[in-house]
Design a protein around this motif. Structure first.
Motif: not given
Length: 291
Positions: A167-172, A262-270
């Motif tokens: 996902l996009p962010v302007s600045d982390i 960017m940052v990853c936000l992931e739906a997961a079975n983990a």
């Protein structure tokens, strides 16, 4: 991509395009959305609602060459996540497998795309296992991805997976992830189980966490951008990942400053949410992203 004689006819506004390196992309132009899906990996690389910014982040230095796992968009990590299998490729086989297009339906508000990995391809990639896997994309003012797995064998099979959403962010430095207050997580950098943080999550260094036993929504905010709402189904785990400044310099197809945007936000079975599928049992994991 399968033989053109076996692929369904494409509605108006849907085309196959080939990039400069020969990678085949399904391109979608609809009054409400423009989107691109790489046929290898069934990889959603772009989804831009009309008049809005792209809902996804894609590495600007990834040339998207054929046969490679792409950096950005939504890689499908399946049927294992991360390094769950010793000696096997990270994140499974789906990211670099050739998927087939099963159907495209253009509706008034959105477009539905259904794809699957052909049985012969799965048999070649995973000869000791018996799976069927398909994905549905629903693309319009928001995006939804539904990944369905069926155990077609006679023995239980272990499944871990993720929809590895960039996902996009302007600045982390200005980004905040809301909804994870007091949710426990497994810190993959230290292998420690930790209590959740108070308030919104902010990122100041490398982060690789599996938040678990939480199926609720999260919201991503950053300065100058509309908030993004992320919901999930079929999982109680959420992976949060950002490589930080040091690891960014070691990643393939990733700019040195990419971690800032960017940052990853992931739906997961983990982690604690891996699933053991009984013979002929099916399971669907979903994620939605929108404003």
């Amino acid at each position: 991509m399968t033989d053109s004689a076996a692929t369904p006819p494409l509605p108006n506004g849907i085309t196959y395009d080939t990039n400069a390196h020969g990678r085949v992309i399904l391109t979608i132009e609809h009054p409400n959305v423009s989107a691109r899906i790489a046929m290898t990996g069934a990889h959603l690389v772009s989804c831009r609602p009309s008049g809005e910014d792209d809902l996804l982040w894609m590495s600007p230095v990834d040339e998207q060459k054929p046969g490679t796992a792409l950096r950005g968009g939504i890689p499908i990590c399946w049927p294992w996540f991360g390094n769950d299998r010793m000696g096997a490729p990270a994140h499974g086989v789906a990211r670099t497998a050739d998927w087939q297009l099963d159907s495209v339906t253009v509706e008034h508000q959105q477009v539905r795309v259904q794809m699957s990995i052909p049985p012969e391809t799965l048999n070649s990639l995973l000869p000791e296992e018996r799976w069927a896997v398909s994905v549905e994309f629903v693309l319009g003012r928001s995006l939804a991805v539904h990944l369905t797995t069926r155990n077609i064998g006679n023995e239980p099979q272990l499944l871990s997976q993720a929809l590895h959403t960039y996902l996009p962010v302007s600045d982390i430095a200005s980004a905040e992830i809301h909804g994870l207050t007091s949710v426990r997580y497994l810190d993959k950098l230290t292998d420690e189980d930790r209590p959740g943080q108070p308030g919104p999550l902010t990122i100041t260094q490398e982060v690789d966490r599996i938040y678990y036993q939480y199926a609720g929504p999260v919201r991503l905010s950053s300065a100058g951008k509309k908030d993004l709402a992320i919901t999930r189904n079929g999982c109680s785990a959420l992976v949060v990942w950002n490589p930080g400044p040091e690891k960014s310099t070691t990643l393939s197809q990733f700019p040195a400053n990419g971690y800032q945007h960017m940052v990853c936000l992931e739906a997961a079975n983990a982690g604690p949410d891996k699933r053991l599928l009984a013979p002929w049992e099916s399971h669907t994991i979903s994620t939605t992203v929108g404003y």
